[in-house]
Design a protein around this motif. Structure first.
Motif, PDB file in Angstrom:
ATOM      1  N   VAL A   1      62.020 -66.191 185.941  1.00 59.03           N
ATOM      2  CA  VAL A   1      61.882 -64.792 186.350  1.00 59.03           C
ATOM      3  C   VAL A   1      62.331 -64.740 187.799  1.00 59.03           C
ATOM      4  O   VAL A   1      61.796 -65.455 188.649  1.00 59.03           O
ATOM      5  CB  VAL A   1      60.431 -64.282 186.211  1.00 59.03           C
ATOM      6  N   LEU A   2      63.351 -63.903 188.066  1.00 59.02           N
ATOM      7  CA  LEU A   2      63.967 -63.845 189.381  1.00 59.02           C
ATOM      8  C   LEU A   2      63.917 -62.439 189.948  1.00 59.02           C
ATOM      9  O   LEU A   2      63.876 -61.459 189.205  1.00 59.02           O
ATOM     10  CB  LEU A   2      65.435 -64.282 189.285  1.00 59.02           C
ATOM     11  N   ARG A   3      63.980 -62.364 191.262  1.00 63.47           N
ATOM     12  CA  ARG A   3      64.116 -61.075 191.942  1.00 63.47           C
ATOM     13  C   ARG A   3      65.541 -61.004 192.467  1.00 63.47           C
ATOM     14  O   ARG A   3      66.005 -61.906 193.158  1.00 63.47           O
ATOM     15  CB  ARG A   3      63.126 -60.991 193.093  1.00 63.47           C
ATOM     16  N   ASP A   4      66.241 -59.931 192.121  1.00 65.86           N
ATOM     17  CA  ASP A   4      67.603 -59.702 192.591  1.00 65.86           C
ATOM     18  C   ASP A   4      67.624 -58.317 193.224  1.00 65.86           C
ATOM     19  O   ASP A   4      67.817 -57.317 192.529  1.00 65.86           O
ATOM     20  CB  ASP A   4      68.588 -59.805 191.436  1.00 65.86           C
TER      21      ASP A   4
ATOM     22  N   ALA B   1      66.189 -55.063 194.123  1.00 62.78           N
ATOM     23  CA  ALA B   1      65.089 -54.293 193.542  1.00 62.78           C
ATOM     24  C   ALA B   1      64.950 -54.549 192.036  1.00 62.78           C
ATOM     25  O   ALA B   1      64.101 -53.963 191.385  1.00 62.78           O
ATOM     26  CB  ALA B   1      65.302 -52.807 193.791  1.00 62.78           C
ATOM     27  N   ASP B   2      65.796 -55.439 191.494  1.00 63.88           N
ATOM     28  CA  ASP B   2      65.779 -55.726 190.054  1.00 63.88           C
ATOM     29  C   ASP B   2      64.937 -56.957 189.744  1.00 63.88           C
ATOM     30  O   ASP B   2      64.863 -57.899 190.540  1.00 63.88           O
ATOM     31  CB  ASP B   2      67.193 -55.990 189.534  1.00 63.88           C
ATOM     32  N   LEU B   3      64.325 -56.950 188.567  1.00 69.91           N
ATOM     33  CA  LEU B   3      63.705 -58.146 188.006  1.00 69.91           C
ATOM     34  C   LEU B   3      64.673 -58.701 186.969  1.00 69.91           C
ATOM     35  O   LEU B   3      65.233 -57.945 186.168  1.00 69.91           O
ATOM     36  CB  LEU B   3      62.392 -57.805 187.307  1.00 69.91           C
TER      37      LEU B   3
ATOM     38  N   ARG C   1      67.764 -57.764 182.436  1.00 78.16           N
ATOM     39  CA  ARG C   1      67.652 -57.199 183.786  1.00 78.16           C
ATOM     40  C   ARG C   1      66.915 -55.867 183.713  1.00 78.16           C
ATOM     41  O   ARG C   1      67.242 -55.012 182.906  1.00 78.16           O
ATOM     42  CB  ARG C   1      69.041 -56.989 184.390  1.00 78.16           C
TER      43      ARG C   1
ATOM     44  N   ARG D   1      66.424 -52.873 185.949  1.00 77.55           N
ATOM     45  CA  ARG D   1      66.956 -52.243 187.169  1.00 77.55           C
ATOM     46  C   ARG D   1      65.876 -51.450 187.895  1.00 77.55           C
ATOM     47  O   ARG D   1      65.137 -50.676 187.293  1.00 77.55           O
ATOM     48  CB  ARG D   1      68.113 -51.327 186.819  1.00 77.55           C
TER      49      ARG D   1
ATOM     50  N   LEU E   1      61.445 -53.168 191.137  1.00 81.44           N
ATOM     51  CA  LEU E   1      60.685 -53.494 192.341  1.00 81.44           C
ATOM     52  C   LEU E   1      60.930 -52.514 193.481  1.00 81.44           C
ATOM     53  O   LEU E   1      60.562 -52.789 194.622  1.00 81.44           O
ATOM     54  CB  LEU E   1      61.040 -54.919 192.800  1.00 81.44           C
ATOM     55  N   GLU E   2      61.546 -51.377 193.156  1.00 80.98           N
ATOM     56  CA  GLU E   2      61.769 -50.373 194.199  1.00 80.98           C
ATOM     57  C   GLU E   2      60.441 -49.820 194.669  1.00 80.98           C
ATOM     58  O   GLU E   2      59.575 -49.471 193.869  1.00 80.98           O
ATOM     59  CB  GLU E   2      62.640 -49.221 193.682  1.00 80.98           C
ATOM     60  N   GLN E   3      60.299 -49.755 195.952  1.00 83.41           N
ATOM     61  CA  GLN E   3      59.090 -49.171 196.519  1.00 83.41           C
ATOM     62  C   GLN E   3      59.320 -47.676 196.664  1.00 83.41           C
ATOM     63  O   GLN E   3      60.387 -47.237 197.056  1.00 83.41           O
ATOM     64  CB  GLN E   3      58.801 -49.776 197.902  1.00 83.41           C
TER      65      GLN E   3
END
Length: 155
Positions: free
Chosen positions: A42-45, A47-49, A133, A135, A138-140
């Motif tokens: 599981v990666l953070r790219d 704001a995407d997971l 993915r 999209r 993780l956007e705040q």
């Protein structure tokens, strides 16, 4: 060097016992029809997971489902190993002597941040790796400044 103990080879006997112990501990794993959990990253790219699952030999169009429901990403499906499927021109299926490739059904579930919908999800499969993915997961939310109204106590 082997040790001779009362007419039998102690090293070979110990080796045989160890082999039986290991086989017993892993009995039922990786065989046909058994459930397994494919390895995942599981990666953070930005704001995407990004979820990457190791699924070599899987027909993703026929045997894999990716769903988003109740804040969970669910990836499930099945894989048939070559030892599970007999060749058409062979009257009997080959007998596996060692089986390390896992076959059967699989399922992985991942909790998603609040507010994620299926519209944000896309999946690709390339060289045995399924990449899902999400999209903008993780956007705040941009902070909104709230104006404070001051009231006089005399009013």
């Amino acid at each position: 060097m082997a040790l001779a103990v009362r007419g039998w080879d102690a090293f070979t006997g110990l080796d045989r016992e160890f082999d039986q112990l290991v086989r017993g501990a892993f009995a039922g794993r990786g065989g046909s029809g058994q459930a397994f959990a494919p390895a995942a990253d599981v990666l953070r790219d930005g704001a995407d997971l990004v979820f990457r699952l190791d699924l070599p030999g899987v027909d993703v169009e026929q045997d894999v489902t990716v769903e988003v429901a109740d804040g969970t990403l669910a990836i499930s499906g099945s894989r048939t190993t070559r030892a599970d499927a007999p060749a058409e021109d062979e009257p009997e299926a080959p007998r596996a002597l060692v089986r390390e490739l896992r076959g059967g059904s699989f399922s992985r579930r991942f909790r998603l941040p609040k507010g994620v919908t299926g519209d944000q999800v896309e999946a690709d499969y390339d060289r045995g790796v399924l990449e899902v993915r999400v999209r903008g997961a993780l956007e705040q939310a941009t902070p909104t400044k709230v104006t404070i109204r001051a009231r006089n106590a005399s009013e």
